[in-house]
Design a protein around this motif. Structure first.
Motif, PDB file in Angstrom:
ATOM      1  N   GLN A  77      65.247  22.287  33.574  1.00 55.97           N
ATOM      2  CA  GLN A  77      65.671  23.528  32.921  1.00 55.97           C
ATOM      3  C   GLN A  77      65.563  23.411  31.399  1.00 55.97           C
TER       4      GLN A  77
ATOM      5  N   LEU B 173      64.804  31.802  31.700  1.00 56.65           N
ATOM      6  CA  LEU B 173      65.549  31.449  32.910  1.00 56.65           C
ATOM      7  C   LEU B 173      66.568  32.537  33.189  1.00 56.65           C
ATOM      8  N   SER B 174      66.753  32.882  34.458  1.00 58.44           N
ATOM      9  CA  SER B 174      67.689  33.929  34.858  1.00 58.44           C
ATOM     10  C   SER B 174      68.414  33.541  36.130  1.00 58.44           C
ATOM     11  N   ALA B 175      69.557  34.177  36.338  1.00 60.15           N
ATOM     12  CA  ALA B 175      70.331  33.967  37.561  1.00 60.15           C
ATOM     13  C   ALA B 175      71.096  35.240  37.880  1.00 60.15           C
TER      14      ALA B 175
ATOM     15  N   SER C 150      70.531  35.806  31.654  1.00 62.89           N
ATOM     16  CA  SER C 150      69.213  35.268  31.293  1.00 62.89           C
ATOM     17  C   SER C 150      69.314  34.549  29.962  1.00 62.89           C
TER      18      SER C 150
ATOM     19  N   LEU D  62      70.386  28.933  37.294  1.00 64.78           N
ATOM     20  CA  LEU D  62      69.328  29.457  36.423  1.00 64.78           C
ATOM     21  C   LEU D  62      67.958  28.966  36.896  1.00 64.78           C
TER      22      LEU D  62
END
Length: 124
Positions: free
Chosen positions: A7, A17-19, A33, A113
C-alpha cells in the motif's frame, strides 16, 4: 493496523487507494480514498513511478471521506456535488506517518484500502 508495504509503495507512486466502510444509513454508501502527489511551484503534480525511500517523508497526500446515496452507485449515475453527504476532504498531509495517523481517524482497518478500480468508490 498499519499500511502494508505494498500500500505504501502504491501511495508513493501516485496510486489512488479506496475502501468502502460502514455508512451512517442504509440508504447511503460510505467511502474513504487517499492519494499521494507532489507540490511544485505550479501547484499539484503527479508522482513518478519510482519507489524511493525519501518519498516516505516528502509525499503529500489528500484524503476523501464521504457518503453518497446508494442508488447512484448501483445505477452508475454521475454524482452531483449536492448528493455528496458528510464529506470530509483534506489535503496537504505530508509524509506516510502523518497520512496513516489521519486515515486511522476515518477507517477502522487500513488493510481495507485497495487500488481504486477494485472498489466501487465513485470519486477519485
Amino acid at each position: 493496523m498499519e499500511l502494508s508495504r505494498k500500500q505504501i509503495n502504491e501511495l508513493i507512486t501516485g496510486v489512488l487507494l479506496s475502501a468502502e466502510i460502514s455508512s451512517s444509513s442504509p440508504e447511503l454508501r460510505h467511502f474513504v480514498s487517499v492519494r499521494g502527489y507532489i507540490e511544485t511551484e505550479r501547484g499539484k503534480d503527479v508522482l513518478d513511478n519510482y519507489i524511493n525511500e525519501s518519498k516516505l517523508e516528502t509525499t503529500v497526500f489528500f484524503i476523501m471521506d464521504y457518503e453518497v446515496p446508494k442508488e447512484y452507485i448501483e445505477n452508475d449515475w454521475e454524482i452531483p456535488d449536492n448528493k455528496i453527504m458528510n464529506g470530509i476532504f483534506m489535503e496537504g498531509i505530508v509524509g506516510i506517518e502523518n497520512v496513516q495517523k489521519e486515515l486511522k481517524k476515518h477507517i477502522p482497518d487500513l488493510s481495507l484500502l485497495k487500488t481504486h478500480w477494485k472498489c466501487a468508490a465513485p470519486l477519485g
